[in-house]
Design an enzyme around this catalytic site. Structure first.
Site, PDB file in Angstrom:
ATOM      1  N   LYS A  22     -19.949   5.272  -6.527  1.00 34.59           N
ATOM      2  CA  LYS A  22     -19.301   4.653  -7.709  1.00 34.59           C
ATOM      3  C   LYS A  22     -18.191   5.573  -8.214  1.00 34.59           C
ATOM      4  O   LYS A  22     -17.077   5.113  -8.491  1.00 34.59           O
ATOM      5  CB  LYS A  22     -20.329   4.436  -8.809  1.00 34.59           C
ATOM      6  CG  LYS A  22     -19.753   4.160 -10.180  1.00 34.59           C
ATOM      7  CD  LYS A  22     -20.798   3.878 -11.234  1.00 34.59           C
ATOM      8  CE  LYS A  22     -21.332   5.127 -11.837  1.00 34.59           C
ATOM      9  NZ  LYS A  22     -20.488   5.705 -12.919  1.00 34.59           N
ATOM     10  N   ASN A  23     -18.492   6.871  -8.317  1.00 30.03           N
ATOM     11  CA  ASN A  23     -17.556   7.785  -8.981  1.00 30.03           C
ATOM     12  C   ASN A  23     -16.400   8.218  -8.094  1.00 30.03           C
ATOM     13  O   ASN A  23     -15.489   8.902  -8.562  1.00 30.03           O
ATOM     14  CB  ASN A  23     -18.312   8.984  -9.551  1.00 30.03           C
ATOM     15  CG  ASN A  23     -19.217   8.546 -10.705  1.00 30.03           C
ATOM     16  OD1 ASN A  23     -19.070   7.440 -11.223  1.00 30.03           O
ATOM     17  ND2 ASN A  23     -20.154   9.390 -11.073  1.00 30.03           N
ATOM     18  N   CYS A 117     -21.131   5.400 -20.485  1.00 25.80           N
ATOM     19  CA  CYS A 117     -22.470   5.709 -20.982  1.00 25.80           C
ATOM     20  C   CYS A 117     -22.371   6.442 -22.323  1.00 25.80           C
ATOM     21  O   CYS A 117     -21.505   7.290 -22.522  1.00 25.80           O
ATOM     22  CB  CYS A 117     -23.211   6.605 -19.989  1.00 25.80           C
ATOM     23  SG  CYS A 117     -23.437   5.815 -18.423  1.00 25.80           S
ATOM     24  N   ARG A 122     -17.417  11.675 -25.974  1.00 27.23           N
ATOM     25  CA  ARG A 122     -16.815  11.774 -24.634  1.00 27.23           C
ATOM     26  C   ARG A 122     -15.292  11.768 -24.802  1.00 27.23           C
ATOM     27  O   ARG A 122     -14.617  10.812 -24.525  1.00 27.23           O
ATOM     28  CB  ARG A 122     -17.301  10.647 -23.736  1.00 27.23           C
ATOM     29  CG  ARG A 122     -18.791  10.702 -23.482  1.00 27.23           C
ATOM     30  CD  ARG A 122     -19.248   9.710 -22.444  1.00 27.23           C
ATOM     31  NE  ARG A 122     -18.835  10.091 -21.090  1.00 27.23           N
ATOM     32  CZ  ARG A 122     -19.150   9.360 -20.007  1.00 27.23           C
ATOM     33  NH1 ARG A 122     -19.819   8.239 -20.143  1.00 27.23           N
ATOM     34  NH2 ARG A 122     -18.752   9.752 -18.811  1.00 27.23           N
ATOM     35  N   ASP A 308     -26.014  14.096 -13.481  1.00 28.66           N
ATOM     36  CA  ASP A 308     -26.380  12.681 -13.289  1.00 28.66           C
ATOM     37  C   ASP A 308     -27.736  12.510 -12.619  1.00 28.66           C
ATOM     38  O   ASP A 308     -28.188  11.393 -12.418  1.00 28.66           O
ATOM     39  CB  ASP A 308     -25.304  11.959 -12.474  1.00 28.66           C
ATOM     40  CG  ASP A 308     -24.004  11.871 -13.248  1.00 28.66           C
ATOM     41  OD1 ASP A 308     -22.956  11.632 -12.627  1.00 28.66           O
ATOM     42  OD2 ASP A 308     -24.023  12.086 -14.479  1.00 28.66           O
ATOM     43  N   ARG A 400     -24.925  -1.467 -13.441  1.00 26.99           N
ATOM     44  CA  ARG A 400     -23.516  -1.049 -13.457  1.00 26.99           C
ATOM     45  C   ARG A 400     -23.234  -0.082 -12.307  1.00 26.99           C
ATOM     46  O   ARG A 400     -22.111   0.018 -11.832  1.00 26.99           O
ATOM     47  CB  ARG A 400     -23.222  -0.249 -14.741  1.00 26.99           C
ATOM     48  CG  ARG A 400     -22.836  -0.995 -15.941  1.00 26.99           C
ATOM     49  CD  ARG A 400     -22.471  -0.015 -17.032  1.00 26.99           C
ATOM     50  NE  ARG A 400     -21.442   0.908 -16.588  1.00 26.99           N
ATOM     51  CZ  ARG A 400     -21.281   2.121 -17.106  1.00 26.99           C
ATOM     52  NH1 ARG A 400     -22.083   2.561 -18.040  1.00 26.99           N
ATOM     53  NH2 ARG A 400     -20.319   2.902 -16.691  1.00 26.99           N
TER      54      ARG A 400
HETATM   55  C1  EPZ Z   1     -17.772  11.902 -14.733  1.00 30.02           C
HETATM   56  O1  EPZ Z   1     -17.593  11.652 -16.118  1.00 30.02           O
HETATM   57  C2  EPZ Z   1     -18.814  10.898 -14.256  1.00 30.02           C
HETATM   58  N1  EPZ Z   1     -18.324   9.551 -14.501  1.00 30.02           N
HETATM   59  C3  EPZ Z   1     -20.132  11.106 -15.007  1.00 30.02           C
HETATM   60  O2  EPZ Z   1     -21.093  10.275 -14.364  1.00 30.02           O
HETATM   61  C4  EPZ Z   1     -20.612  12.552 -14.838  1.00 30.02           C
HETATM   62  O3  EPZ Z   1     -21.730  12.762 -15.668  1.00 30.02           O
HETATM   63  C5  EPZ Z   1     -19.490  13.532 -15.226  1.00 30.02           C
HETATM   64  O4  EPZ Z   1     -18.282  13.237 -14.499  1.00 30.02           O
HETATM   65  C6  EPZ Z   1     -19.875  14.976 -14.926  1.00 30.02           C
HETATM   66  O5  EPZ Z   1     -20.132  15.114 -13.551  1.00 30.02           O
HETATM   67  C7  EPZ Z   1     -17.414   9.037 -13.637  1.00 30.02           C
HETATM   68  O6  EPZ Z   1     -17.003   9.687 -12.696  1.00 30.02           O
HETATM   69  C8  EPZ Z   1     -16.957   7.639 -13.911  1.00 30.02           C
HETATM   70  P1  EPZ Z   1     -16.217  15.181 -17.331  1.00 30.02           P
HETATM   71  P2  EPZ Z   1     -16.353  12.360 -16.912  1.00 30.02           P
HETATM   72  O7  EPZ Z   1     -14.824  14.942 -17.758  1.00 30.02           O
HETATM   73  O8  EPZ Z   1     -15.199  12.495 -16.005  1.00 30.02           O
HETATM   74  C9  EPZ Z   1     -16.016  17.331 -21.569  1.00 30.02           C
HETATM   75  C10 EPZ Z   1     -22.610   8.534 -14.082  1.00 30.02           C
HETATM   76  O9  EPZ Z   1     -23.804   8.522 -14.385  1.00 30.02           O
HETATM   77  N2  EPZ Z   1     -14.646  16.807 -21.660  1.00 30.02           N
HETATM   78  O10 EPZ Z   1     -16.481  15.966 -16.075  1.00 30.02           O
HETATM   79  O11 EPZ Z   1     -16.202  11.634 -18.186  1.00 30.02           O
HETATM   80  C11 EPZ Z   1     -17.057  16.242 -21.634  1.00 30.02           C
HETATM   81  O12 EPZ Z   1     -17.356  15.904 -22.990  1.00 30.02           O
HETATM   82  C12 EPZ Z   1     -21.611   9.118 -15.046  1.00 30.02           C
HETATM   83  O13 EPZ Z   1     -22.137   8.129 -12.997  1.00 30.02           O
HETATM   84  C13 EPZ Z   1     -13.872  17.142 -22.762  1.00 30.02           C
HETATM   85  O14 EPZ Z   1     -14.302  17.868 -23.655  1.00 30.02           O
HETATM   86  O15 EPZ Z   1     -16.986  13.792 -17.200  1.00 30.02           O
HETATM   87  C14 EPZ Z   1     -18.231  16.875 -20.935  1.00 30.02           C
HETATM   88  O16 EPZ Z   1     -18.932  17.717 -21.836  1.00 30.02           O
HETATM   89  C15 EPZ Z   1     -22.247   9.476 -16.379  1.00 30.02           C
HETATM   90  N3  EPZ Z   1     -12.602  16.653 -22.841  1.00 30.02           N
HETATM   91  C16 EPZ Z   1     -17.571  17.747 -19.854  1.00 30.02           C
HETATM   92  O17 EPZ Z   1     -16.209  17.911 -20.276  1.00 30.02           O
HETATM   93  C17 EPZ Z   1     -12.074  15.845 -21.863  1.00 30.02           C
HETATM   94  O18 EPZ Z   1     -10.897  15.451 -21.989  1.00 30.02           O
HETATM   95  C18 EPZ Z   1     -17.583  17.126 -18.467  1.00 30.02           C
HETATM   96  O19 EPZ Z   1     -17.009  15.842 -18.567  1.00 30.02           O
HETATM   97  C19 EPZ Z   1     -12.885  15.503 -20.758  1.00 30.02           C
HETATM   98  C20 EPZ Z   1     -14.169  16.002 -20.671  1.00 30.02           C
END
Ligand code: EPZ
Length: 435
Positions: A22-23, A117, A122, A308, A400
């Site tokens: 998915k990702n 989610c 986020r 995840d 989803r």
């Molecule tokens: C991706 O989300 C995945 N989703 C998530 O999987 C996964 O949990 C996450 O990466 C971490 O591996 C998709 O790929 C669609 P991040 P993403 O940006 O990109 C902070 C699932 O179950 N952050 O790596 O949104 C954020 O709050 C889903 O498939 C900021 O502060 O995650 C978090 O604490 C759930 N500012 C950390 O970074 C930003 O601009 C990691 O988030 C962006 C992120």
């Protein structure tokens, strides 16, 4: 809301084919909007999130055909719009990859804030900071993000936090920026590598994906046609592996890349789980009389233990021998589902980013909710070993991200009923999604 009903005392046996990631599929599908030709994307999981993103691409003007076995044919040459503010955009997190893709292609994009989610805040501040560093003017108004530029310029971008989404969005925008952009402290997930491989197959030049320093050499022109196959979903695979370990089962997974599951295999081996690793398959079993041993888990960006898989291993620890500790270092509020496990008599104490789990708990079947995609899968796991019947509500959230979930479980010997909610529809996403 639709629900699943299942009895406890079940054990997984059999074979399961793993679907496309998915990702990885979401950013690759979005990346076709950066390109201007005809593309054949294979092994796309046909789930709510990818189908919604395909709808958004169609609204932007793309021609899309979905062929059997998850091959999606996209003609992005007809995309003539850089504004996507429909409700669908707010239904999933992955829609935000259209920011980098449309900004790169048109020098302008207006996008509704993404959904996804609900586990704490986020933000997308890192994405927007990166776009500004590439020469875009960014305006956030209410629920809409607008970016525009007279021409993207390369830069050195350093992320304070490792972010999968921000890393991928920077790659997408930098493909069309003049010069060479370097991204420092980049995410190294397999799906980051998959997007880079797709872009390179289409004529881009992205180097270092999979490491924490990625260089993108801007390109004016990219290939007008191409074919690409999405990698298997390591979290889907990990979920079935955890289910087999939990139930003392014996399963074989096909279409997997074992090297994407190193952390999970290492930690579950610590717990006493047996693995046989092949080229593209993994067999999982528990030796006769082997009990799950408790251990500690710390989630971290790849190659660390994946966040995840955190809800799924929480359920494993409730059945293990001893007390285990889970530390969630990626998300600031990803234990909300624990209340539902406590309703099933799990003994879990949470404090901040840590949870202490007492093993050997006799879980009791009851009514619980799927709080989000992975927590929902964890509730199914708990139902498989609980005493009596468990009903899991809001299973749309699970579906989803897990293709063909009920049929794959049934093929693994699980008795599970999917109950469709026939009451008048409320707007599910309005209630359950926050951006
Ligand atoms: C991706 O989300 C995945 N989703 C998530 O999987 C996964 O949990 C996450 O990466 C971490 O591996 C998709 O790929 C669609 P991040 P993403 O940006 O990109 C902070 C699932 O179950 N952050 O790596 O949104 C954020 O709050 C889903 O498939 C900021 O502060 O995650 C978090 O604490 C759930 N500012 C950390 O970074 C930003 O601009 C990691 O988030 C962006 C992120």
């Amino acid at each position: 809301m639709n629900s699943y009903i299942l009895e406890g005392g079940q054990c997984l046996r059999g074979e399961v084919p793993i679907s496309g990631s998915k990702n990885a599929a979401l950013p690759v599908l979005a990346a076709t909007a950066l390109l201007e030709g005809q593309y054949r994307i294979k092994n796309v999981p046909l789930i709510e999130d990818t189908l919604t993103l395909i709808d958004i691409l169609k609204l932007l003007g793309a021609g899309v055909e979905i062929l059997p076995a998850g091959t999606v044919v996209i003609d992005s040459s007809s995309i003539n719009n850089c504004t996507a503010i429909s409700e669908q955009v707010g239904k999933l997190r992955g829609s935000y990859y259209l920011l980098g893709a449309l900004l790169g292609r048109f020098g302008e994009v207006n996008l509704r804030m993404p959904g996804g989610c609900n586990f704490g805040s986020r933000p997308i501040d890192l994405h927007l900071k990166g776009f500004r560093q590439l020469g875009a003017e960014v305006v956030e108004a209410e629920d809409i993000v607008s970016c525009r530029t007279t021409g993207l310029k390369s830069n050195s971008i350093f992320f304070d936090i490792v972010s999968v989404g921000a890393t991928i969005n920077m790659i997408l925008a930098a493909v069309k920026a003049e010069g060479t952009t370097t991204i420092y402290n980049a995410a190294r997930e397999p799906h980051v590598v998959d997007v880079a491989n797709f872009l390179n197959a289409m004529g881009a030049s992205v180097q270092g994906a999979g490491t924490d320093i990625i260089k993108v050499h801007g390109r004016d022109k990219l290939n007008l046609r191409g074919t690409y196959a999405i990698i298997p979903d390591q979290i889907e695979a990990g979920t079935y592996i955890a289910m087999a370990a939990l139930t003392g089962g014996n399963i074989k997974l096909h279409n997997v890349i074992p090297s994407h599951l190193e952390a999970l295999i290492a930690k579950l081996s610590e717990m006493g789980v047996s693995f046989a690793i092949g080229e593209e398959r993994i067999s999982v079993s528990m030796k006769p009389g082997q009990v799950l041993r408790s251990t500690n888990f710390v989630t971290a960006p790849y190659p660390g233990f994946p966040t995840d898989m955190q809800p799924q291993i929480m359920v494993l620890l409730t059945q293990a021998d001893g007390v285990g500790k889970v530390t969630e270092n990626v998300w600031n509020n990803r234990f909300q589902y624990v209340d539902d496990l406590r309703k099933m008599a799990a003994r879990i104490v949470t404090q901040g980013r840590s949870a202490l789990v007492t093993g050997g708990s006799k879980l009791a079947g009851t009514e619980v909710q799927a709080h989000d995609l992975r927590a929902g899968a964890a509730m199914v796991m708990a139902g498989l070993v609980a005493e009596g019947q468990t009903e899991i509500q809001q299973v749309e959230l699970i579906e989803r991200g897990y293709e063909n979930f009920v049929n794959k479980l049934r093929d693994l010997g699980v008795q599970i009923t999917r109950q469709v909610d026939t009451s008048p529809k409320e707007d599910f996403f309005k209630i359950n999604y926050v951006s």
